[in-house]
Design an enzyme around this catalytic site. Structure first.
Site, mmCIF file in Angstrom:
data_model
loop_
_atom_site.group_PDB
_atom_site.id
_atom_site.type_symbol
_atom_site.label_atom_id
_atom_site.label_comp_id
_atom_site.label_asym_id
_atom_site.label_seq_id
_atom_site.Cartn_x
_atom_site.Cartn_y
_atom_site.Cartn_z
ATOM 1 N N GLU A 150 0.804 -1.219 0.000
ATOM 2 C CA GLU A 150 0.000 0.000 0.000
ATOM 3 C C GLU A 150 0.842 1.275 0.000
ATOM 4 O O GLU A 150 0.487 2.262 -0.645
ATOM 5 C CB GLU A 150 -0.971 0.002 1.182
ATOM 6 N N HIS A 178 -12.099 -4.429 8.347
ATOM 7 C CA HIS A 178 -12.571 -4.219 6.972
ATOM 8 C C HIS A 178 -13.855 -3.407 6.920
ATOM 9 O O HIS A 178 -14.557 -3.431 5.921
ATOM 10 C CB HIS A 178 -12.835 -5.559 6.273
HETATM 11 C C1 LIG Z 1 -2.717 -4.833 3.691
HETATM 12 C C2 LIG Z 1 -3.799 -5.503 2.943
HETATM 13 N N1 LIG Z 1 -3.909 -5.280 1.629
HETATM 14 C C3 LIG Z 1 -4.847 -5.897 0.906
HETATM 15 C C4 LIG Z 1 -5.736 -6.749 1.497
HETATM 16 C C5 LIG Z 1 -6.840 -7.443 0.692
HETATM 17 N N2 LIG Z 1 -6.503 -8.853 0.578
HETATM 18 C C6 LIG Z 1 -7.037 -9.775 1.393
HETATM 19 S S1 LIG Z 1 -6.352 -11.299 1.166
HETATM 20 C C7 LIG Z 1 -5.366 -10.697 -0.064
HETATM 21 C C8 LIG Z 1 -4.415 -11.599 -0.746
HETATM 22 C C9 LIG Z 1 -3.406 -12.120 0.197
HETATM 23 O O1 LIG Z 1 -2.482 -12.883 -0.468
HETATM 24 P P1 LIG Z 1 -1.485 -13.807 0.312
HETATM 25 O O2 LIG Z 1 -0.721 -13.015 1.318
HETATM 26 O O3 LIG Z 1 -0.691 -14.531 -0.691
HETATM 27 O O4 LIG Z 1 -2.420 -14.790 1.139
HETATM 28 P P2 LIG Z 1 -3.349 -15.954 0.603
HETATM 29 O O5 LIG Z 1 -4.696 -15.364 0.362
HETATM 30 O O6 LIG Z 1 -2.726 -16.505 -0.602
HETATM 31 O O7 LIG Z 1 -3.388 -16.940 1.716
HETATM 32 C C10 LIG Z 1 -5.562 -9.348 -0.274
HETATM 33 C C11 LIG Z 1 -4.859 -8.537 -1.284
HETATM 34 C C12 LIG Z 1 -5.629 -6.928 2.888
HETATM 35 N N3 LIG Z 1 -6.484 -7.688 3.570
HETATM 36 N N4 LIG Z 1 -4.641 -6.309 3.582
#
Ligand SMILES: Cc1ncc(C[n+]2csc(CCOP(=O)(O)OP(=O)(O)O)c2C)c(N)n1
Ligand SMILES: Cc1ncc(C[n+]2csc(CCOP(=O)(O)OP(=O)(O)O)c2C)c(N)n1
Ligand SMILES: [Mg+2]
Ligand SMILES: [Mg+2]
Lengths: 325, 322, 325, 322
Positions: free
Chosen positions: C60, C129
């Site tokens: 971000e 959220h």
């Molecule tokens: C700081 C932040 N940015 C964006 C999001 C929205 N978001 C929720 S899950 C996700 C993907 C996360 O990817 P990863 O860390 O690879 O975890 P996975 O879902 O693959 O377990 C995003 C972008 C968030 N919750 N927090």
């Protein structure tokens, strides 16, 4: 009573709490040999060693994360953000993590974390080192917000903060570290949510905290010349706020001026003004006036900087206005 | 490292299947809106939690993510209280306040799932300090996925953990996607384990579908941490079998890729087969295990459904003190 | 007039501006093939390619930095933060960098950056959220704050935001993306600082923005049953705020209820209430009432979540109170 | 790389001495409170700015830090407008609004000093996108020091610059301290250049006291960037001769260490000597150069002092529009 500097009072509070509770430790930037940017921790590294006076890299997010992680596992850390302006780099950890963990886990985890920092203008350090951002934290449920004006208050409140089971934003002001004031030798603490009337008065209430307490006291002294008796009301803690005492004061005086150094728009002053306007509507002889900083990034140039924050004259004028003179 | 015992292997399988069945049930409940909000199933990644949590003690800490049910279960969480939390009930781990993304429990040493991607990583530093200061040999395991490895706090935390030699094991569950973003396109190095060199800590890659392999590398990292040598970074290669959440058709993924992982890297299928091949369990025993688990999961649903809603008045009362 | 969804109106605004000005580009998480978490950018990657629809890692701080760096070198980026809750990870870039650069350089550098994001509760996505954090940005000089309620407003205001030479926090609400409303086929823009009276009334002014406009309209409809004629005042942009129109409305009705979904303490509602209490003191027949979210992290459980934010009934009750019935 | 011309070498020396004399003057003015707020002198580090900015064009961008005077001067800033800014005058680059930590200029391609340690690093990503999108071969140089390399945004930015192959050159001026914090104790890798491997970009170490060496490595990185191959990380080893700011006695440093750098690694002394040895300039010519510079610096002070203060009314008027 002996008089000591504001920063010395901080140091004493920390020493007393660290001596009393081995779970208390300090973490932040340049708090080791350097003793902290404002030297409030002078000598503490020698006294407590590197395990309890942890000098960190420039990683504000991790400094708060370190505090929180230790707090939820049984410690009582005091995390330091050198300037409140740098809280911007740790807002997720402060707001989404530390402030919420207790409530979003139904009180399963507790986070007894103190975040010490300082704000305010007046030293020519411009837009990124002079902000008053307490309104942000005031708006976040789960944070207590403490803004002590005097050496006495800073000591008693910091001790309370360290013992509190919640996250406390402990916000000092860069212009008052060297200021001296009476502080008893004996131990004492100051409860949160108890305002201190820094000056009694009958005609108007001036609500002011942190460095603005001093400007308000100056204003009150000058107002005597006009035959106006001003009460200077220092809430000391913004969350919890001693609303009862404030309403009582306003009911007595019938008039309120709310002072803050922060930018006027969306400030704590507005919030206090709104609360009192609602709750003491029938007692108010005139509308609540706000004296606040301008809505501008703080400029470097001294004249412009000074013009951006409230001074005695602004408070005097506001009081005159609400007094109708 | 010592050979794994039969009991350990059986336990791996039990954990893996429990997580799988629990997750399948949550997806069902999500589809009928008994669970709502966000739900991020751990299906396909179960062996990482199983292998990792088997390598630490009950008194150790774990820090989890938005995709955290598996971590909690492997750490020993009560399915009833988990399911109750997902249904927003007062008997849930967070009394219904947190839901899927915020399950946490002091007793369990589970320091929190997290709705913020990467949000738990800095907290590991503090848990690490805590472990180090109390000097009882406790360690902290911090889970996160590939997407989180791009959040700045990852860098701050791993640097600090290294500089202060904290007993933290960073377990990156690289499931190749962060929502729709492929890890290959978002991470500027081939393997996330590479990044360990920036922090002067060991970086190890492991097959995240193999609980024994995971157990092995985590055990070494734990031993290292307990002996005061500091943190490690483990990258477990894995795959998210479903979409990011139950309503995500995951059209951004190649069908063949999905098929490959589902057929070749399913920890449930593979590990069952392995234990049968090794004659540790037979079909019958596995069936019994499955049934027990099924019942436990169903019991948890019943428990959750029969549990009372949080009391509104009490909530309103508590809010006054915030 | 044709009716389109709120998110479709966003998409149209972006398409029109991208077609008109090659300097406009989009950057954020999952805005490529995925089309954005709320699918407002559906198909845009195919239309404009990877150079103008930049799908980023989860970073971000760098997403805002990328916007700012491009903005001060001649581009007009629209940086997206998927949830306003994640602005906590970019506050330095938003507040200390982007918001300040123009003023702290004496207008030497300009930063025409739009930060699109969304907030609000109601979807069971819990404490991290569901926040309404507009008060933070409202408090920061250098940021404009836009919170459109309708498809018509979101389109016209987003176009204006993209053309603005300053940093605009463009805050949508997660509960209204699928809501339909009339949007003309012809091009139009809506100027900042011009409120829209969503419903005319004579007895009381209800100030509400974003999703609360709808709850206020429902309340106003119900209030008719009590013979109360409520005016629903939607500022549309919080900074700049159409104070003149608001004061005019209050002078007409003599009463004000300010509604916000955000936590009450230190909210924009307080600020608006304070301003009106001061500036329309003599016109107010009763104190300004605030209807706001509770001071709590938003709980997951639906009953508790709903209890944490204002509803029609709360607004109706507040209006009755200020009407003295 | 082509041999350096005589003119280039003379220019290096001129830049180095100009920065040194300018900084010495600002320290004097700080001590008499004509400059106030925070002042972070670049004394000892001049060769980095000199070598780096000589390797880029006027049209390229630079992003600076709280210790940024040298970067501006090397990029071609007008000493008068700089000094005026430091004195808070209306003729300053920021009309007196910014002071030392916020000097910036669109014309100069100087995208800003910064009061936030690491604050400029993410901005480099946007400047990089801008350079890439306009496709005119422009590059961005992003300066920062060792302390900033621990801020999470360093990680986010370098990852993104790499993933999107942005034409950005990251120049880390490792002066071994962040206020009192030694780089050896705060950075979890021996050399910051190591971290480049996490971002799949070249990482190069260079002697920051040698403008020619700096020029060399930066030139290569710039060529790489201009040819579309993406970012580089350069670590220039250097030393901050004074305290963090003029009032900092820097007691946390070892006296011997300070002495070593002052005697062995002073770019002014060393490069003067080199140009004399190479017979590019003689003592007399250097003296003339010094005098010219001295006069320019003194002129800048006069200019600044004679410049009008910003008008309060105008400021108050402008604030209304914020
Ligand atoms: C700081 C932040 N940015 C964006 C999001 C929205 N978001 C929720 S899950 C996700 C993907 C996360 O990817 P990863 O860390 O690879 O975890 P996975 O879902 O693959 O377990 C995003 C972008 C968030 N919750 N927090
Ligand atoms: C984010 C942030 N944290 C802390 C500070 C306070 N501070 C100002 S300069 C400085 C040290 C910076 O060290 P480094 O990046 O090595 O730069 P140097 O001073 O050596 O040039 C610190 C901690 C700051 N300005 N910004
Ligand atoms: Mg992932
Ligand atoms: Mg340094």
């Amino acid at each position: 009573m002996r008089e000591i500097e504001y920063r010395e009072a901080i140091r004493e509070a920390v020493i007393e709490e660290m001596n009393m509770d081995p779970k208390v430790f300090l973490i932040g930037e340049d708090i080791g040999k350097y003793g902290g940017a404002f030297r409030a921790y002078k000598g503490l590294l020698d006294m407590y060693g590197e395990d309890r006076v942890i000098n960190t890299p420039i990683s504000e997010g991790a400094i708060i994360g370190a505090g929180m992680g230790a707090a939820i596992t049984g410690y009582r850390p005091v995390s330091e953000l050198m300037f409140i302006d740098f809280s911007t780099l740790a807002m997720d950890q402060i707001v989404n993590q530390a402030a919420k963990i207790r409530y979003m886990t139904g009180d399963n985890l507790r986070c007894p974390l103190v975040i010490r920092t300082q704000g305010g203008a007046g030293r020519g350090v411009a837009a990124q080192h002079s902000q008053s951002l307490e309104a942000w934290f005031y708006h976040v449920p789960g944070l207590k917000v403490v803004m002590p004006a005097t050496p006495y208050d800073v000591k008693g409140l910091l001790k309370t903060a360290i013992r509190d089971d919640n996250v406390v934003m402990f916000i000092e002001h860069k212009m008052i570290y060297l200021l001296k004031g009476p502080v008893p030798e004996e131990e004492y603490t100051i409860p949160f949510g108890v305002a201190d009337i820094k000056r009694q008065g009958t005609d108007v209430t001036i609500f002011a905290y942190s460095n603005m307490v001093y400007k308000s006291l100056e204003a009150a002294a000058e107002l005597e010349n006009y035959g106006i008796s001003a009460e200077v009301f220092d809430p000391r803690t913004l969350v919890p706020l001693d609303e009862d005492a404030l309403i009582a004061s306003v009911k007595k005086t019938g008039r309120l001026v709310v002072v803050t150094e922060a930018c006027e728009r969306g400030s704590v002053a507005s919030d206090v003004a709104a609360k009192v306007s609602l709750k003491a509507f029938d007692w108010l002889d005139s509308p609540v006036k706000i004296v606040a900083g301008l809505n501008t990034p703080i400029p470097y140039n001294s004249t412009l900087e000074q013009a951006s924050i409230p001074h005695k004259a602004d408070i005097v004028n506001a009081v005159k206005e609400v007094m109708g003179i | 490292m010592a050979e794994l015992t039969r009991e350990q292997k059986v336990e791996f399988l039990k954990t893996i299947i429990t997580i799988r069945r629990f997750e399948e049930k949550t997806i069902q409940l999500y589809q009928v809106a008994k669970i709502w909000g966000y739900l991020h199933p751990y299906v396909g990644e179960e062996a990482i939690a199983a292998g990792t949590c088997a390598a630490i003690k009950k008194s150790d800490y774990i820090i989890s993510t938005h995709r955290g049910h598996g971590h909690s279960i492997a750490k020993g969480a009560d399915l009833n209280r988990m399911m109750a939390e997902l249904l927003g009930k007062s008997t849930g781990y967070c009394k219904g306040r947190g839901g899927s993304m915020h399950i946490a429990d002091t007793e369990l040493g589970m320091l929190g799932a997290n709705g913020i991607v990467g949000g738990g990583i800095p907290i590991s530093v503090g848990a690490g300090f805590s472990c180090k200061m109390e000097a009882q040999g406790r360690v902290t395991v911090c889970f996160f996925s590939d997407g989180a490895a791009n959040n700045g706090v990852f860098h701050e935390a791993l640097n600090m953990a290294s500089v202060f030699t904290l007993p933290v094991i960073y377990v990156c569950e690289n499931n190749m996607y962060a929502i729709s973003m492929s890890a290959c396109e978002s991470i500027s190095c081939k393997d996330i384990a590479n990044r360990a060199s920036s922090y002067d800590m060991p970086g190890v890659i492991v097959d995240g579908s193999d609980p024994e392999a995971v157990y092995g590398v985590v055990s070494s990292a734990v031993a290292r941490a307990r002996s005061g040598k500091g943190p490690s970074l483990i990258e477990a290669k894995t795959y998210r079998f479903g979409g990011h959440h139950p309503n995500d058709p995951a059209e951004y993924r190649d069908k063949k890729e999905v098929e490959y992982y589902k057929s070749e890297k399913d920890p449930v299928i593979n590990y069952k087969k392995k234990l049968i091949d090794e004659k540790i369990l037979n079909e019958e025993e596995i069936k019994m295990m499955e049934e027990k688990i099924k019942k436990a999961v169903e019991d948890s649903v019943r428990f959750a459904e029969e549990s009372p809603e949080p009391q509104l008045e009490r909530f309103l009362e508590e809010v006054k003190s915030i």
